[in-house]
Design a protein around this motif. Structure first.
Motif, PDB file in Angstrom:
ATOM      1  N   SER A  22     -37.849  32.195 -13.585  1.00  0.00           N
ATOM      2  CA  SER A  22     -37.387  31.745 -12.543  1.00  0.00           C
ATOM      3  C   SER A  22     -38.182  31.231 -11.654  1.00  0.00           C
ATOM      4  O   SER A  22     -38.250  29.979 -11.114  1.00  0.00           O
ATOM      5  CB  SER A  22     -36.526  32.896 -11.839  1.00  0.00           C
ATOM      6  OG  SER A  22     -36.060  32.339 -10.872  1.00  0.00           O
ATOM      7  N   ARG A  23     -39.633  32.044 -11.629  1.00  0.00           N
ATOM      8  CA  ARG A  23     -40.579  31.574 -10.700  1.00  0.00           C
ATOM      9  C   ARG A  23     -41.297  30.251 -11.175  1.00  0.00           C
ATOM     10  O   ARG A  23     -41.835  29.430 -10.568  1.00  0.00           O
ATOM     11  CB  ARG A  23     -41.645  32.580 -10.704  1.00  0.00           C
ATOM     12  CG  ARG A  23     -41.382  33.724  -9.863  1.00  0.00           C
ATOM     13  CD  ARG A  23     -42.191  34.941  -9.641  1.00  0.00           C
ATOM     14  NE  ARG A  23     -41.662  36.172  -9.358  1.00  0.00           N
ATOM     15  CZ  ARG A  23     -42.484  37.068  -8.665  1.00  0.00           C
ATOM     16  NH1 ARG A  23     -43.711  36.962  -8.384  1.00  0.00           N
ATOM     17  NH2 ARG A  23     -41.899  38.465  -8.122  1.00  0.00           N
ATOM     18  N   ARG A  24     -41.514  30.187 -12.764  1.00  0.00           N
ATOM     19  CA  ARG A  24     -42.299  29.162 -13.170  1.00  0.00           C
ATOM     20  C   ARG A  24     -41.453  27.830 -13.467  1.00  0.00           C
ATOM     21  O   ARG A  24     -41.928  26.685 -13.523  1.00  0.00           O
ATOM     22  CB  ARG A  24     -42.812  29.453 -14.308  1.00  0.00           C
ATOM     23  CG  ARG A  24     -43.715  30.907 -14.321  1.00  0.00           C
ATOM     24  CD  ARG A  24     -45.068  30.572 -14.026  1.00  0.00           C
ATOM     25  NE  ARG A  24     -45.844  31.823 -13.634  1.00  0.00           N
ATOM     26  CZ  ARG A  24     -46.241  32.610 -14.469  1.00  0.00           C
ATOM     27  NH1 ARG A  24     -46.148  32.421 -15.791  1.00  0.00           N
ATOM     28  NH2 ARG A  24     -46.863  33.761 -14.106  1.00  0.00           N
ATOM     29  N   CYS A  83     -45.873  38.806 -12.997  1.00  0.00           N
ATOM     30  CA  CYS A  83     -45.301  38.464 -12.106  1.00  0.00           C
ATOM     31  C   CYS A  83     -45.660  39.085 -10.501  1.00  0.00           C
ATOM     32  O   CYS A  83     -44.705  39.459  -9.775  1.00  0.00           O
ATOM     33  CB  CYS A  83     -43.748  39.236 -12.368  1.00  0.00           C
ATOM     34  SG  CYS A  83     -42.197  38.413 -11.857  1.00  0.00           S
ATOM     35  N   ASP A  84     -46.790  39.218 -10.537  1.00  0.00           N
ATOM     36  CA  ASP A  84     -47.495  39.690  -9.294  1.00  0.00           C
ATOM     37  C   ASP A  84     -47.032  41.142  -8.960  1.00  0.00           C
ATOM     38  O   ASP A  84     -47.058  41.600  -7.836  1.00  0.00           O
ATOM     39  CB  ASP A  84     -47.023  38.708  -7.962  1.00  0.00           C
ATOM     40  CG  ASP A  84     -47.790  37.415  -8.283  1.00  0.00           C
ATOM     41  OD1 ASP A  84     -48.972  37.190  -9.044  1.00  0.00           O
ATOM     42  OD2 ASP A  84     -47.065  36.561  -7.743  1.00  0.00           O
ATOM     43  N   ASP A 127     -37.304  36.782 -14.504  1.00  0.00           N
ATOM     44  CA  ASP A 127     -37.853  36.710 -12.960  1.00  0.00           C
ATOM     45  C   ASP A 127     -39.125  35.903 -13.170  1.00  0.00           C
ATOM     46  O   ASP A 127     -39.305  34.995 -12.534  1.00  0.00           O
ATOM     47  CB  ASP A 127     -38.355  37.866 -12.638  1.00  0.00           C
ATOM     48  CG  ASP A 127     -38.585  37.980 -11.159  1.00  0.00           C
ATOM     49  OD1 ASP A 127     -38.209  36.746 -10.355  1.00  0.00           O
ATOM     50  OD2 ASP A 127     -39.317  38.640 -10.353  1.00  0.00           O
ATOM     51  N   ILE A 128     -40.042  35.859 -14.365  1.00  0.00           N
ATOM     52  CA  ILE A 128     -41.072  35.035 -14.610  1.00  0.00           C
ATOM     53  C   ILE A 128     -40.672  33.653 -14.666  1.00  0.00           C
ATOM     54  O   ILE A 128     -41.417  32.593 -14.369  1.00  0.00           O
ATOM     55  CB  ILE A 128     -42.010  35.748 -15.814  1.00  0.00           C
ATOM     56  CG1 ILE A 128     -42.620  36.894 -15.440  1.00  0.00           C
ATOM     57  CG2 ILE A 128     -43.073  34.600 -16.119  1.00  0.00           C
ATOM     58  CD1 ILE A 128     -43.236  37.528 -16.534  1.00  0.00           C
ATOM     59  N   GLN A 152     -34.721  25.052 -14.599  1.00  0.00           N
ATOM     60  CA  GLN A 152     -34.053  25.856 -13.465  1.00  0.00           C
ATOM     61  C   GLN A 152     -32.687  26.120 -13.858  1.00  0.00           C
ATOM     62  O   GLN A 152     -32.282  27.397 -13.632  1.00  0.00           O
ATOM     63  CB  GLN A 152     -34.105  25.167 -12.110  1.00  0.00           C
ATOM     64  CG  GLN A 152     -35.420  24.988 -11.441  1.00  0.00           C
ATOM     65  CD  GLN A 152     -35.627  23.824 -10.459  1.00  0.00           C
ATOM     66  OE1 GLN A 152     -34.696  23.158 -10.240  1.00  0.00           O
ATOM     67  NE2 GLN A 152     -36.658  23.824  -9.644  1.00  0.00           N
TER      68      GLN A 152
END
Length: 423
Positions: A110-112, A35-36, A107-108, A119
């Motif tokens: 959601s980003r991917r 998640c950076d 969160d991961i 989604q």
């Protein structure tokens, strides 16, 4: 505008008999990095049971705060799902943003998420997670929305912001569930169409980063497909969230559909599992599962248990399974080899794929029938159909027509039954 770099302290509680704690903390670190988020420090505590107020002991919470200030972190991530009151209490004592493992995984995802279905699934899971935690999301949510009139026309204006937020989230959840049902209906229509065409379905399942997408691409390469058919693969957690389906054509006119599903992880959020239920139904309706396991991982047996329990939670039962122990080139094991329904391969190196395809064949085509058919010379349409759909083993030209020895699926055997003259 310069992006804020997130630096986190990760924290976990080891309860009695928690033999996977070390691995789960390492996995939490990897999830944060996926998640950076830069991990600046780590705090652990052994307890008989978690503290209902702070999850950790109050003294340990002070230790987390000191390390947080020392390392100039701006986030604390806990290795378990926290209750609303625990989040509120921890944010008060730590005076910083606190999230748990569930929120991090959401969160991961959601980003991917790339497709609309993924989604919607992730957004639904996020809102279901958020709803009971509104009270814990800082004091700002409890501000009064304004207005004091008691009339029904203006009642909403007098509600607290918390009540307004709750109502808004509940409306969004209802809308997303409806959209997901519609998408699920479209997926079910596709499944019924495939069932009518009698094409078997093989579904890849397994822990995240076990190599499912790599295996799919290797099988596509092995069976002569162009690169355009390949799916995204990368050595990272949750590289793939979308279900990809590819048709694998074998040399003898046999074929099957290969589907790649979302990977699993320990302590996968319950809401997320439920939201992805329609996607995972690809596995529930499959004729065969390929359970891909990273055999080079120290905790691979635990990964197998997590995958099996998650599949059971979404109703994937009584589907035949081949255990594909992948990344054998990185482990101290002999490969490629097969033992019953277990195989040791390297998808990256393409070693052992012939064994896997042989095992898939034995499962999918066990009920195929080898028979002889007599096709009159004026039925060129039947000959063309047989050559396209069946494995033709022999041809002989007799006075009445062409005698063919062929291997047929049960559906095709019924379809061509009037031409069958023996087995």
């Amino acid at each position: 505008m310069e992006r804020l770099i997130e630096r986190a302290i990760i924290a976990g509680v080891q309860l009695q008999n928690d033999i996977h704690f070390e691995y789960e903390m390492e996995e939490l670190r990897n999830l944060a990095e996926a998640c950076d988020v830069e991990v600046a420090g780590e705090v652990r505590q052994s307890l008989d049971r978690v503290n209902p107020a702070y999850f950790v002991g109050k003294g340990k919470a002070e230790e987390i705060r000191n390390l947080y200030e020392e390392t100039e972190a701006n986030l604390v991530i806990f290795n378990d799902e926290l209750s609303p009151s625990q989040i509120r209490n921890l944010e008060e004592i730590l005076e910083c943003k606190v999230i748990d493992r569930t929120m991090l995984i959401l969160d991961i995802f959601s980003r991917r998420a790339k497709t609309r279905e993924a989604q919607v699934q992730v957004e639904l899971a996020q809102l279901q997670y958020l709803l009971p935690r509104l009270v814990g999301m800082r004091a700002s949510l409890s501000r009064v929305g304004g207005g004091t009139s008691g009339s029904s026309a203006t009642r909403g204006a007098g509600e607290t912001k918390l009540e307004l937020d709750r109502r808004k989230i509940e409306e969004q959840i209802t809308r997303l569930r409806k959209e997901l049902t519609e998408i699920g209906g479209q997926r079910e229509t596709q499944r019924r169409r495939r069932a009518r065409n009698a094409v078997p379905v093989v579904s890849l399942v397994g822990y995240t980063n076990a190599g499912k997408s790599t295996l799919m691409n290797s099988l596509l390469n092995e069976t002569g497909y162009a690169e355009a058919k390949q799916v995204f693969e990368k050595d990272m957690l949750f590289a793939t969230l979308e279900t990809s389906v590819r048709k694998i054509e074998l040399p003898d006119n046999k074929s099957f559909l290969l589907s790649d599903t979302v990977g699993f992880v320990s302590k996968l959020p319950h809401h997320l599992v439920q939201a992805f239920r329609s996607t995972l139904e690809e596995a529930r309706n499959a004729d065969l599962l390929l359970h891909v396991v990273d055999v080079s991982a120290e905790e691979y047996r635990h990964m197998v248990e997590v995958t099996e329990s998650t599949l059971q939670a979404v109703g994937v039962e009584n589907v035949p399974v081949i255990y594909v122990y992948n990344k054998a080139d990185k482990a101290d094991v002999q490969y490629p080899k097969a033992s019953g329904d277990s195989l040791w391969i390297s998808a990256k190196k393409g070693e052992g794929l012939d064994l896997l395809l042989g095992s898939i064949r034995r499962h999918l085509y066990a009920d195929y029938v080898t028979c002889r058919l007599l096709v009159p010379y004026d039925r060129g349409d039947i000959m063309a159909d047989l050559n396209e759909r069946a494995a033709v083993l022999e041809n002989a030209y007799e006075e009445e027509g062409t005698v063919i020895k062929a291997e047929l699926s049960p559906v095709d055997y019924d379809r061509f039954s009037e031409f069958v003259i023996g087995k």
